[in-house]
Design an enzyme around this catalytic site. Structure first.
Site, PDB file in Angstrom:
ATOM      1  N   GLU A 238      -4.354  -2.388  -3.878  1.00  0.00           N
ATOM      2  CA  GLU A 238      -3.091  -2.943  -3.395  1.00  0.00           C
ATOM      3  C   GLU A 238      -2.390  -3.763  -4.477  1.00  0.00           C
ATOM      4  OE1 GLU A 238      -4.198  -5.074   0.202  1.00  0.00           O
ATOM      5  OE2 GLU A 238      -5.838  -3.671   0.479  1.00  0.00           O
TER       6      GLU A 238
ATOM      7  N   HIS B 244       0.365  -2.425   0.337  1.00  0.00           N
ATOM      8  CA  HIS B 244      -1.047  -2.292   0.738  1.00  0.00           C
ATOM      9  C   HIS B 244      -1.433  -0.802   0.750  1.00  0.00           C
ATOM     10  CE1 HIS B 244      -4.623  -2.703   3.241  1.00  0.00           C
ATOM     11  NE2 HIS B 244      -4.391  -3.968   3.545  1.00  0.00           N
TER      12      HIS B 244
END
Ligand code: TA6
Length: 297
Positions: A271, A168
């Site tokens: 991400e 992320h």
């Protein structure tokens, strides 16, 4: 010096290039300074907190209001979301490994003078109460003129399991309104801001408000074009067919206590994922690797 930090320094220190410090509240952080880059990696969550290649501005974003507490997620860096991405009823958002202390398995310099950290985490009684499978998870972080993170999921049990996951990554940008993401043109996405409506991307991704999208069926590299800092960041990936693009914008930011006012303007998440319909089933004895390689183009 706290005994645990002392132990890490005795076992893993690389003179002049890698040392360990207390990031507050006894949480160990690897501090890396090589000719190619500087970086910080927290052992809680195996979370890269910073990466800055020599001669460039910082690439990885970390909130000024981030909280460093045992068991608490840190806003920024590269949280590892696993074994699920996003919310799950009654369970921690983005899985449970980002808030756990990982073990450091190895620290070394490779042939290209990059610093390599190998971190790992296995199942135990407490992970079994959240997700009842046997696993070994390993993140190899390679710090050089590029930053590579490879997350290997190994099924050490006797039945298959299915995961979603993300590296992320939070990136620093000069100004979100003058930033574009290339590489997702023509790709469909699930728009979380519009109740997950399936939408087609035309042209580059531009930012004028809250953006929270799961791009599906994409293996493309993304390029973050920063018109203020006049640089392009490249995110290349393997083992992933989805990419999430997120910026909370002004109002959602206010609901996040670990973001300072206005910080949304200087950050962007792109991400590397297996998320939404992109789910990975790992058979017993088998493994899957998700990797992201970030560079300044
Ligand atoms: O990746 C985007 C997202 O799933 C958003 O929906 C947003 O909530 C963000 O992650 C941050 O999640 P967190 O649990 O770290 O607050």
């Amino acid at each position: 010096m706290k005994p645990i930090i002392d132990t890490f320094n005795r076992r893993f220190r690389v003179a002049g290039q890698l040392q360990f410090a207390d990031n507050g509240n006894g949480l160990p952080v690897a501090e890396i300074q090589t000719a190619q880059a500087s970086a910080r990696v927290a052992l809680q969550g195996a979370q890269v907190l910073a990466w800055q290649p020599a001669g460039h501005k910082p690439v990885i974003w970390l909130s000024q209001a981030a909280v460093f507490e045992p068991g608490q997620a840190v806003r920024g860096g590269v949280p590892v979301c696993w074994p699920w991405f996003g919310a799950r009823d009654g369970l921690p958002a983005h899985g449970f490994v980002r808030t756990r202390l990982w073990e450091l398995r190895e620290a070394s310099m490779d042939a290209a003078n990059q610093l390599v950290l190998r971190l790992g985490l296995g199942d135990d009684e407490s992970t079994r109460t959240l997700w009842d499978y046997a696993f070994d998870l390993e993140l190899v972080v390679t710090v050089g003129a590029s930053l590579t993170m490879a997350l290997m999921t190994r099924n050490t049990g006797e039945e298959p399991f299915t995961i979603t996951q993300a590296l992320h990554s939070y990136f620093c940008v000069g100004n979100i309104g003058q930033t574009a993401v290339q590489g997702l043109e023509g790709t469909d996405y699930l728009d979380k801001v519009q109740n997950f409506a399936l939408t087609g991307q035309t042209g580059a991704v531009e930012f004028t408000g809250e953006t929270d999208r799961i791009y599906i069926n994409t293996t493309a590299d993304c390029r973050i074009e920063d018109r203020v800092w006049q640089r392009t960041l490249r995110v290349a990936k393997t083992g992933s067919t989805s990419t999430v693009v997120w910026n909370p914008w002004r109002e959602r930011e206010q609901a996040l206590p670990d973001m300072a006012a206005g910080e949304y303007q200087g950050m962007l998440c792109v991400e590397t994922c297996n998320a939404g319909p992109d789910q990975i089933t790992v058979a017993p004895g088998c493994a899957h690797t998700l990797s992201a390689c970030i560079s300044v183009a």
